[in-house]
Design an enzyme around this catalytic site. Structure first.
Site, short mmCIF file in Angstrom:
data_model
loop_
_atom_site.label_atom_id
_atom_site.label_comp_id
_atom_site.label_asym_id
_atom_site.label_seq_id
_atom_site.Cartn_x
_atom_site.Cartn_y
_atom_site.Cartn_z
N GLU A 18 38.88 6.14 -74.79
CA GLU A 18 39.39 6.58 -76.08
C GLU A 18 39.91 8.02 -76.04
OE1 GLU A 18 37.01 4.90 -79.56
OE2 GLU A 18 35.58 4.73 -77.91
N SER A 199 37.07 1.74 -80.62
CA SER A 199 38.51 1.58 -80.85
C SER A 199 39.02 0.21 -80.42
CB SER A 199 39.31 2.68 -80.13
OG SER A 199 39.00 3.94 -80.67
N SER A 340 43.21 7.69 -91.06
CA SER A 340 42.10 6.80 -90.72
C SER A 340 41.33 6.41 -91.98
CB SER A 340 41.15 7.47 -89.72
OG SER A 340 41.82 7.79 -88.52
#
Length: 372
Positions: A18, A199, A340
């Protein structure tokens, strides 16, 4: 403090898969943090684990137009973080030059996702160094990163979790047939996941047993320990959580919902999260009956407390057709770009992105390191 503004080290990149997501998170924070209040020191960690003093350039760290950000070792020099009491003294080690000591750092904002950062490792280092930092401590970070032990803790606290099985590397080497039987007992479809990754990296939805070995081996590319979860039919609901001030209980937002509109993804995978925003609809707040929304917020706060989280977390649920909520996972360092779900939920709750960053830093500064 020896300086007027609060000096914060923003740490990003890292050794996990990530890496780019972490850099994109740092881009959002660098662009929004209050520069009148905070003196920012951007610290990048390369994929090989080198710490470097990075450029204060939010644009270079964004994921956009096919650009995937990367921390490299060509910055102003390597960093050494000595241990000891008082503010951490970051020392820049440049080839052919004497060590250059930076002013003390008052607080660290570790924006690392995945292993070697979100899993308690950097938290342990900062505890040893006696430096305040944003987010959960060692135990909560480690348990939150490992989907196996996360489920053990949540179930032990009486929270609803779905059926799953865990394939350790030794069990897979010793008796592959028994492992496959364990998975088959869950029924199909299943989701095969690296136990300690985020993720949606390395995750495969498996609808046929003849694809199972391939999916397990793909997950093992990211983590030798694999968790397999029975697919749960339901809407994907998320609640953002902030630590309460002082002895106050955790604060929660109204739930949000993720709806994948591009059928090519099948589920909310890595590509959908970071490269196809048009194929995903983030609904804040989610269209839920009031009683269900209240229950999601209650369960989110209970999950936060069950793991002993601090600072922030995002709790993900499935809302099933029968009207029940199942906890999918808790994320102790959720995606934190301005777009987000975690910041969006707080923005809809009246806390703008720069205020959210400030609140997290203030919570960290108010909390002692060590046993608490």
């Amino acid at each position: 403090m020896s300086h007027q503004r609060i000096r914060v080290a923003i740490v990003f990149g890292g050794r996990s898969g990530e890496h780019a997501v972490s850099a994109a998170t740092a881009a959002g924070v660098l662009g929004a943090i209050d520069r009148g209040k905070y003196d920012v020191v951007p610290v990048g960690i390369t994929r090989s684990g080198e710490w470097v003093l990075a450029a204060d350039d939010a644009g270079a760290l964004e994921i956009r137009d096919g650009h995937v950000p990367e921390v490299d070792a060509t910055g102003d020099g390597r960093l050494l973080v000595p241990f000891g009491s008082g503010p951490a003294q970051l020392v820049v080690l440049s080839p052919g030059a004497p060590p250059n000591e930076l002013a003390g750092v008052d607080v660290v904002l570790p924006l690392l996702h995945g292993p070697f950062g979100e899993d308690g490792t950097i938290q342990g280092m900062l505890e040893l160094a006696g430096v305040p930092y944003v987010g959960s401590g060692v135990l909560a970070s480690a348990a939150g990163m490992d989907k196996h032990y996360m489920k053990v803790v949540l179930a032990g606290a009486g929270l609803p979790v779905g059926p799953y099985t865990v394939l350790t590397p030794s069990a897979w080497r010793r008796d592959r047939a028994a492992c496959l039987d364990q998975v088959a007992s869950l029924g199909l479809p299943v989701f095969v996941k690296p136990a300690r990754a985020g993720s949606s990296i390395g995750i495969t939805r498996v609808e046929s047993l003849d694809r199972l070995v391939e999916a397990i081996e793909e997950a093992q590319r990211h983590d030798p320990k694999v968790i397999v979860e029975a697919a749960i039919t339901g809407r994907e609901i998320e609640v953002a959580v902030l630590e309460g001030r002082g002895d106050e209980p955790p604060r929660t937002t109204m739930p949000g919902e993720i709806v994948v509109t591009n059928a090519e993804h099948g589920f909310y995978d890595y590509e959908a999260k970071y490269f196809d925003s048009a194929g995903v609809d983030l609904r804040c707040p989610a269209d839920l009956p009031p009683g269900v929304a209240d229950e999601a917020r209650r369960l989110a706060a209970e999950a936060f407390d069950a793991l002993g989280c601090e600072g922030l977390a995002r709790v993900d649920f499935f809302y099933t057709p029968s009207g029940t909520l199942v906890v999918n996972e808790i994320n102790t360092m959720p995606g934190f770009t301005p777009f987000s779900m975690f910041p969006l939920l707080w923005e809809r709750s009246g806390v703008a992105y720069p205020e959210l960053i400030d609140e997290l830093l203030q919570l960290a500064l108010a909390r002692p390191t060590g046993l608490r």
